[in-house]
Design an enzyme around this catalytic site. Structure first.
Site, mmCIF file in Angstrom:
data_model
loop_
_atom_site.group_PDB
_atom_site.id
_atom_site.type_symbol
_atom_site.label_atom_id
_atom_site.label_comp_id
_atom_site.label_asym_id
_atom_site.label_seq_id
_atom_site.Cartn_x
_atom_site.Cartn_y
_atom_site.Cartn_z
ATOM 1 N N THR A 13 0.848 -1.182 0.000
ATOM 2 C CA THR A 13 0.000 0.000 0.000
ATOM 3 C C THR A 13 0.889 1.238 0.000
ATOM 4 O O THR A 13 2.078 1.150 -0.315
ATOM 5 C CB THR A 13 -1.007 -0.046 1.169
ATOM 6 O OG1 THR A 13 -1.952 1.007 1.021
ATOM 7 C CG2 THR A 13 -0.328 0.091 2.529
ATOM 8 N N ASN A 14 0.341 2.406 0.338
ATOM 9 C CA ASN A 14 1.135 3.637 0.359
ATOM 10 C C ASN A 14 0.661 4.526 1.499
ATOM 11 O O ASN A 14 -0.222 4.153 2.253
ATOM 12 C CB ASN A 14 1.031 4.349 -1.004
ATOM 13 C CG ASN A 14 -0.398 4.664 -1.354
ATOM 14 O OD1 ASN A 14 -1.079 5.404 -0.663
ATOM 15 N ND2 ASN A 14 -0.882 4.057 -2.438
ATOM 16 N N ASP A 15 1.270 5.706 1.609
ATOM 17 C CA ASP A 15 1.037 6.577 2.769
ATOM 18 C C ASP A 15 -0.243 7.402 2.722
ATOM 19 O O ASP A 15 -0.485 8.201 3.622
ATOM 20 C CB ASP A 15 2.206 7.557 2.921
ATOM 21 C CG ASP A 15 3.396 6.893 3.588
ATOM 22 O OD1 ASP A 15 3.177 5.966 4.389
ATOM 23 O OD2 ASP A 15 4.536 7.304 3.297
#
Ligand code: CTP
Ligand code: CA
Length: 226
Positions: free
Chosen positions: A33-35
């Site tokens: 995933t990402n931030d």
């Protein structure tokens, strides 16, 4: 509340917003995933609702609660987000792609938990579909707003995305700047149209930023209809 919404600049308009990060599964217990926190997308959904729109929020993984008053649809992967958005695209007047969509996903999704083996395993990735570019190719009357998260050459990359994805607006942010980007409650954005820079907003709350973005969109939508 209903009275003010009825007088709003987006009264009677249908707005589709995507927010948050996507999740690309490696196996049943692991993912990429990402931030993204989802906050910018939530602020846009909330602002659109306050301006009178009928709002649908397609949300990936987020770290905040979605605003009240909007219809929410939860998704995980880029593929699921595309499906959810494509289904609702025809009926939408404004589509805002604030989600941080994964560019790559594991080439093989394992149905069982992967056991450790070897010292340097390699995770093979493949490209996901670009949702915004797909929408840009099939859009008719929809007003399409993309985001561009950059750390350098912001104007050049933002304009490149606007053209490549056939957007009506691109909201660019330098995610390396203090007070901008993913997790906070503030942002510093530039709004681009086909003609170039429209507005460069100072550091302000995501809530105010969302209001400014939607005001530009509402004005352009109104002048296109006139
Ligand atoms: N986007 C999308 N589908 C993808 C990747 C991006 O719809 N698979 C959308 C994002 O929601 C955003 C815009 O495209 O509105 C730009 O995303 P960004 O990551 O900044 O640009 P990319 O085109 O993916 O290019 P790069 O990451 O290489 O800068
Ligand atoms: Ca990307």
């Amino acid at each position: 509340d209903t009275f003010f919404r009825g007088q709003g600049k987006l009264a009677g308009k249908r707005v589709l917003v995507t927010a948050g990060g996507t999740i690309e599964r490696i196996d049943p217990v692991r993912y990429i995933t990402n931030d993204s926190s989802g906050k910018m997308g939530f602020a846009l959904a909330e602002a659109a609702y306050r301006m009178g729109a009928d709002v649908t929020l397609v949300m990936g993984r987020t770290s905040a609660e979605p605003p009240a008053g909007v219809r929410t649809v939860k998704v995980e992967s880029a593929a699921q987000m595309l499906e959810a958005v494509a289904e609702r695209f025809d009926g939408a007047d404004i589509v805002i792609k604030a989600a941080a969509v994964a560019d790559y996903r594991p080439a093989h999704a394992h149905s069982q938990k992967i056991k450790k083996s070897g010292e340097k395993p390699v995770l093979e990735l493949e490209r996901t579909i670009d949702i915004l570019e797909t929408l840009g190719r099939s859009k008719r009357r929809q007003f399409l707003i993309g985001f561009a998260a950059e750390t350098e050459q912001v104007e050049r990359y933002a304009m490149d995305k606007l053209k490549r994805k056939n957007c009506d607006l691109v909201v660019a942010n330098d995610v390396s700047a203090e007070g901008a980007g993913f997790n906070g409650d503030t942002n510093i954005v530039q709004i681009y149209g086909p003609e170039g820079l429209i507005e460069s907003l100072p550091l302000m709350s995501k809530r105010e930023t969302a209001g400014r973005i939607l005001s530009v969109a509402a004005e352009r939508l109104a002048s296109a209809a006139a």
